[in-house]
Design a protein around this motif. Structure first.
Motif, PDB file in Angstrom:
ATOM      1  N   GLU A   2      -0.753   6.208 -10.951  1.00  0.00           N
ATOM      2  CA  GLU A   2      -1.624   5.595  -9.953  1.00  0.00           C
ATOM      3  C   GLU A   2      -1.696   4.090 -10.136  1.00  0.00           C
ATOM      4  O   GLU A   2      -1.985   3.593 -11.230  1.00  0.00           O
ATOM      5  CB  GLU A   2      -3.027   6.194 -10.030  1.00  0.00           C
ATOM      6  CG  GLU A   2      -3.937   5.735  -8.911  1.00  0.00           C
ATOM      7  CD  GLU A   2      -5.241   6.503  -8.859  1.00  0.00           C
ATOM      8  OE1 GLU A   2      -6.044   6.243  -7.936  1.00  0.00           O
ATOM      9  OE2 GLU A   2      -5.457   7.374  -9.735  1.00  0.00           O
ATOM     10  N   ILE A   3      -1.407   3.361  -9.051  1.00  0.00           N
ATOM     11  CA  ILE A   3      -1.523   1.910  -9.050  1.00  0.00           C
ATOM     12  C   ILE A   3      -2.198   1.470  -7.758  1.00  0.00           C
ATOM     13  O   ILE A   3      -2.313   2.235  -6.808  1.00  0.00           O
ATOM     14  CB  ILE A   3      -0.145   1.218  -9.158  1.00  0.00           C
ATOM     15  CG1 ILE A   3       0.785   1.668  -8.014  1.00  0.00           C
ATOM     16  CG2 ILE A   3       0.489   1.452 -10.514  1.00  0.00           C
ATOM     17  CD1 ILE A   3       2.089   0.901  -7.947  1.00  0.00           C
ATOM     18  N   GLN A  31       0.840  -1.201   0.000  1.00  0.00           N
ATOM     19  CA  GLN A  31       0.000   0.000   0.000  1.00  0.00           C
ATOM     20  C   GLN A  31       0.874   1.250   0.000  1.00  0.00           C
ATOM     21  O   GLN A  31       0.617   2.205  -0.748  1.00  0.00           O
ATOM     22  CB  GLN A  31      -0.898  -0.008   1.235  1.00  0.00           C
ATOM     23  CG  GLN A  31      -1.748   1.245   1.416  1.00  0.00           C
ATOM     24  CD  GLN A  31      -2.803   1.415   0.343  1.00  0.00           C
ATOM     25  OE1 GLN A  31      -3.478   0.453  -0.031  1.00  0.00           O
ATOM     26  NE2 GLN A  31      -2.948   2.627  -0.179  1.00  0.00           N
ATOM     27  N   ALA A  32       1.924   1.250   0.820  1.00  0.00           N
ATOM     28  CA  ALA A  32       2.817   2.410   0.890  1.00  0.00           C
ATOM     29  C   ALA A  32       3.550   2.626  -0.428  1.00  0.00           C
ATOM     30  O   ALA A  32       3.765   3.767  -0.848  1.00  0.00           O
ATOM     31  CB  ALA A  32       3.811   2.233   2.030  1.00  0.00           C
ATOM     32  N   ILE A  33       3.927   1.544  -1.092  1.00  0.00           N
ATOM     33  CA  ILE A  33       4.604   1.663  -2.391  1.00  0.00           C
ATOM     34  C   ILE A  33       3.649   2.247  -3.427  1.00  0.00           C
ATOM     35  O   ILE A  33       4.041   3.086  -4.255  1.00  0.00           O
ATOM     36  CB  ILE A  33       5.156   0.303  -2.836  1.00  0.00           C
ATOM     37  CG1 ILE A  33       6.352  -0.097  -1.950  1.00  0.00           C
ATOM     38  CG2 ILE A  33       5.565   0.331  -4.313  1.00  0.00           C
ATOM     39  CD1 ILE A  33       6.821  -1.517  -2.146  1.00  0.00           C
ATOM     40  N   ALA A  34       2.388   1.834  -3.392  1.00  0.00           N
ATOM     41  CA  ALA A  34       1.404   2.389  -4.317  1.00  0.00           C
ATOM     42  C   ALA A  34       1.253   3.898  -4.094  1.00  0.00           C
ATOM     43  O   ALA A  34       1.221   4.685  -5.055  1.00  0.00           O
ATOM     44  CB  ALA A  34       0.064   1.677  -4.154  1.00  0.00           C
ATOM     45  N   THR A  61       4.395   5.678  -5.306  1.00  0.00           N
ATOM     46  CA  THR A  61       4.475   5.735  -6.759  1.00  0.00           C
ATOM     47  C   THR A  61       3.632   6.882  -7.305  1.00  0.00           C
ATOM     48  O   THR A  61       4.040   7.590  -8.232  1.00  0.00           O
ATOM     49  CB  THR A  61       4.025   4.396  -7.373  1.00  0.00           C
ATOM     50  OG1 THR A  61       4.858   3.340  -6.857  1.00  0.00           O
ATOM     51  CG2 THR A  61       4.148   4.412  -8.896  1.00  0.00           C
ATOM     52  N   LEU A  62       2.468   7.096  -6.724  1.00  0.00           N
ATOM     53  CA  LEU A  62       1.641   8.231  -7.134  1.00  0.00           C
ATOM     54  C   LEU A  62       2.324   9.543  -6.768  1.00  0.00           C
ATOM     55  O   LEU A  62       2.357  10.487  -7.572  1.00  0.00           O
ATOM     56  CB  LEU A  62       0.268   8.139  -6.478  1.00  0.00           C
ATOM     57  CG  LEU A  62      -0.710   9.267  -6.803  1.00  0.00           C
ATOM     58  CD1 LEU A  62      -0.983   9.333  -8.303  1.00  0.00           C
ATOM     59  CD2 LEU A  62      -2.017   9.092  -6.023  1.00  0.00           C
ATOM     60  N   ARG A  63       2.898   9.611  -5.568  1.00  0.00           N
ATOM     61  CA  ARG A  63       3.568  10.838  -5.105  1.00  0.00           C
ATOM     62  C   ARG A  63       4.783  11.183  -5.965  1.00  0.00           C
ATOM     63  O   ARG A  63       4.958  12.341  -6.377  1.00  0.00           O
ATOM     64  CB  ARG A  63       4.005  10.649  -3.649  1.00  0.00           C
ATOM     65  CG  ARG A  63       4.760  11.846  -3.058  1.00  0.00           C
ATOM     66  CD  ARG A  63       5.450  11.457  -1.750  1.00  0.00           C
ATOM     67  NE  ARG A  63       6.594  10.576  -1.987  1.00  0.00           N
ATOM     68  CZ  ARG A  63       7.268   9.961  -1.022  1.00  0.00           C
ATOM     69  NH1 ARG A  63       6.903  10.113   0.250  1.00  0.00           N
ATOM     70  NH2 ARG A  63       8.288   9.183  -1.312  1.00  0.00           N
ATOM     71  N   ASP A  64       5.627  10.205  -6.260  1.00  0.00           N
ATOM     72  CA  ASP A  64       6.919  10.467  -6.895  1.00  0.00           C
ATOM     73  C   ASP A  64       6.913  10.308  -8.411  1.00  0.00           C
ATOM     74  O   ASP A  64       7.637  11.008  -9.118  1.00  0.00           O
ATOM     75  CB  ASP A  64       7.993   9.548  -6.302  1.00  0.00           C
ATOM     76  CG  ASP A  64       8.223   9.796  -4.825  1.00  0.00           C
ATOM     77  OD1 ASP A  64       7.932  10.925  -4.363  1.00  0.00           O
ATOM     78  OD2 ASP A  64       8.684   8.880  -4.129  1.00  0.00           O
ATOM     79  N   VAL A 109       3.291  -1.529 -19.126  1.00  0.00           N
ATOM     80  CA  VAL A 109       4.472  -0.932 -18.513  1.00  0.00           C
ATOM     81  C   VAL A 109       4.731  -1.599 -17.169  1.00  0.00           C
ATOM     82  O   VAL A 109       3.795  -1.906 -16.424  1.00  0.00           O
ATOM     83  CB  VAL A 109       4.328   0.602 -18.343  1.00  0.00           C
ATOM     84  CG1 VAL A 109       3.204   0.952 -17.382  1.00  0.00           C
ATOM     85  CG2 VAL A 109       5.643   1.223 -17.891  1.00  0.00           C
ATOM     86  N   ILE A 110       6.011  -1.852 -16.881  1.00  0.00           N
ATOM     87  CA  ILE A 110       6.451  -2.363 -15.592  1.00  0.00           C
ATOM     88  C   ILE A 110       7.416  -1.338 -15.007  1.00  0.00           C
ATOM     89  O   ILE A 110       8.387  -0.952 -15.659  1.00  0.00           O
ATOM     90  CB  ILE A 110       7.174  -3.715 -15.713  1.00  0.00           C
ATOM     91  CG1 ILE A 110       6.316  -4.742 -16.459  1.00  0.00           C
ATOM     92  CG2 ILE A 110       7.596  -4.224 -14.330  1.00  0.00           C
ATOM     93  CD1 ILE A 110       5.100  -5.194 -15.720  1.00  0.00           C
ATOM     94  N   ILE A 111       7.158  -0.892 -13.776  1.00  0.00           N
ATOM     95  CA  ILE A 111       8.046   0.032 -13.081  1.00  0.00           C
ATOM     96  C   ILE A 111       8.907  -0.765 -12.103  1.00  0.00           C
ATOM     97  O   ILE A 111       8.387  -1.532 -11.284  1.00  0.00           O
ATOM     98  CB  ILE A 111       7.250   1.110 -12.318  1.00  0.00           C
ATOM     99  CG1 ILE A 111       6.439   1.974 -13.283  1.00  0.00           C
ATOM    100  CG2 ILE A 111       8.187   1.978 -11.486  1.00  0.00           C
ATOM    101  CD1 ILE A 111       5.525   2.962 -12.586  1.00  0.00           C
ATOM    102  N   LEU A 112      10.217  -0.584 -12.194  1.00  0.00           N
ATOM    103  CA  LEU A 112      11.156  -1.202 -11.259  1.00  0.00           C
ATOM    104  C   LEU A 112      11.687  -0.122 -10.324  1.00  0.00           C
ATOM    105  O   LEU A 112      12.001   0.988 -10.760  1.00  0.00           O
ATOM    106  CB  LEU A 112      12.322  -1.836 -12.019  1.00  0.00           C
ATOM    107  CG  LEU A 112      11.975  -2.817 -13.141  1.00  0.00           C
ATOM    108  CD1 LEU A 112      13.247  -3.304 -13.826  1.00  0.00           C
ATOM    109  CD2 LEU A 112      11.171  -3.983 -12.598  1.00  0.00           C
ATOM    110  N   ASN A 113      11.807  -0.475  -9.041  1.00  0.00           N
ATOM    111  CA  ASN A 113      12.304   0.511  -8.090  1.00  0.00           C
ATOM    112  C   ASN A 113      12.761  -0.212  -6.832  1.00  0.00           C
ATOM    113  O   ASN A 113      12.707  -1.442  -6.752  1.00  0.00           O
ATOM    114  CB  ASN A 113      11.217   1.550  -7.774  1.00  0.00           C
ATOM    115  CG  ASN A 113      11.787   2.920  -7.466  1.00  0.00           C
ATOM    116  OD1 ASN A 113      12.847   3.039  -6.847  1.00  0.00           O
ATOM    117  ND2 ASN A 113      11.090   3.968  -7.888  1.00  0.00           N
ATOM    118  N   GLY A 114      13.214   0.556  -5.842  1.00  0.00           N
ATOM    119  CA  GLY A 114      13.672  -0.027  -4.591  1.00  0.00           C
ATOM    120  C   GLY A 114      14.181   1.052  -3.665  1.00  0.00           C
ATOM    121  O   GLY A 114      14.234   2.232  -4.023  1.00  0.00           O
TER     122      GLY A 114
END
Length: 407
Positions: free
Chosen positions: A102-103, A89-92, A95-98, A244-249
């Motif tokens: 929206e996911i 939930q926090a990652i979603a 992702t919207l913030r940064d 689209v696939i978003i990769l992050n960490g």
């Protein structure tokens, strides 16, 4: 009574390592870093510019969250293979913030570091022979993950003359009937290049017109300089949402390389399939690390800004220092924490070394400074230096290179 002798030939010994795994190259950046650390442990004053690893400690509030998590028995057990629900939930929300994209939480898979996200993505998308367009210079892990998944990396090179950024025309020229995916990395490892909003949108629109998947690595999203904006290709071209696939960490932004928490975000069917893969490969990421990552992505960015200020100072210093070396030409990177220096002017006819690999070896042996040659990222003729190390080490290391190559 007669006898006959078999004429069959003995079966040749089979390789002990599978062809699939045996064909994978070692991570060049980690190899350079390991060699530098081994030499340092042996008492040699080696300075390492190899690994992209911030020299800062993980911010205290993140460490405190991990300590608290380690003391909570609920974190001593298995958790969902796809990630803790509250972290997803926090990652979603992050992702919207940064990224401005929206996911939902079910579109997120939490992985054991960014590298597992890369592999999971290509393993889920690719069938044998499928091609992936890889803008070059590239991060060393991309082509190996593609090959391991049965795919074929197709390199498209962009040099310093174009800011290390590929064009739509170059991408169009690389397309074949087997092309399935475009890889996109901005800010870039290894060059520090950042595609502007217009360039990003143009590439995204081209990919949509071609019906391609886009895999976008956004792990350096918070590290841009000189008021250069980060632009998520997913947000720039909303119509690609289902491809689209978003990769992050958390590794680079929060100085958490050792905590091993990354993620992939994308369409529900792809994330479900990748989660199935991970359920058999590793299952859940360590719960304590996930709790630390939750504190990171849901928390403030103050510590990130402090680190970025230091990186910016070092960025300017390393570019100035490298451009003072005869035969070196280093454009100023707009993002990440790497300098990608063109050393072709110090190679070839009239020079001691013919390749950047030879030059990197010479610098390590004679100046005791570890850098990564361009062969790790594409064509020879370049060196990558990470400036995610202390100011004093940076100055000393660049000074040694200047002294060595001014002879």
């Amino acid at each position: 009574m007669s006898s006959s002798l078999s004429t069959s030939q003995p079966t040749p010994p089979r390789s002990r390592v599978s062809e699939r795994i045996g064909s994978i190259a070692e991570s060049a950046t980690l190899a350079v870093d390991a060699k530098a650390k081994a030499l340092k442990a042996a008492g040699r004053p080696v300075i390492g510019f190899g690994a992209g690893e911030p020299d800062f400690p993980t911010p205290g509030y993140i460490v405190e969250a991990a300590v608290n998590a380690a003391q909570d028995p609920k974190n001593h057990r298995y958790s969902p293979a796809g990630g803790l629900p509250e972290l997803k939930q926090a990652i979603a929300e992050k992702t919207l913030r940064d990224s401005g994209f929206e996911i939902e939480p079910q579109q997120v898979l939490v992985t054991n570091g960014g590298k597992q996200a890369v592999y999971n993505t290509f393993a889920t998308l690719l069938d044998p022979g499928d091609e992936v367009i890889v803008p070059t210079p590239f991060w060393t892990t991309y082509p190996e993950s593609i090959r391991l998944a049965g795919g074929v990396p197709v390199e498209v090179f962009a040099g310093p003359e174009t800011g290390y950024k590929v064009t739509v025309d170059q991408l169009e020229a690389a397309v074949t009937e087997r092309t399935k995916v475009l890889l996109f990395n901005s800010p870039s490892n290894p060059t520090g290049a950042v595609y502007d909003p217009e360039e990003t949108a143009a590439i995204g629109q081209w990919a949509v017109s071609r019906g391609l998947w886009v895999v976008t690595d956004e792990i350096y999203e918070h590290l841009t300089y000189d008021n250069v904006p980060f632009t998520s290709i997913a947000a720039a071209v909303p119509e690609m949402a289902e491809q689209v696939i978003i990769l992050n960490g958390v590794a680079k932004t929060y100085a958490m390389t050792g905590w091993r928490v990354g993620w992939m975000a994308g369409p529900v069917d792809i994330i479900k399939a990748a989660t199935n893969l991970q359920s058999h490969a590793t299952s859940n990421v360590a719960n304590v690390s996930q709790r630390a990552a939750l504190a990171a992505v849901a928390g403030p960015l103050d510590a990130v800004e402090e680190m970025k200020t230091a990186f910016n100072r070092r960025r300017k210093a390393i570019v100035e220092g490298l451009n003072a070396v005869p035969g070196f030409s280093c454009p100023t990177p707009a993002g990440a924490f790497y300098a990608y220096v063109d050393v072709r002017g110090a190679l070839g006819d009239g020079h001691q070394h013919q390749t950047s690999a030879e030059l990197a070896g010479y610098i390590l042996d004679e100046a005791e400074v570890a850098v990564v040659p361009g062969e790790a990222f594409g064509p020879s003729g370049f060196l990558r230096l990470s400036y995610a190390l202390g100011d004093d080490d940076l100055a000393e290391g660049i000074g040694r290179i200047q002294q060595l190559l001014a002879r």
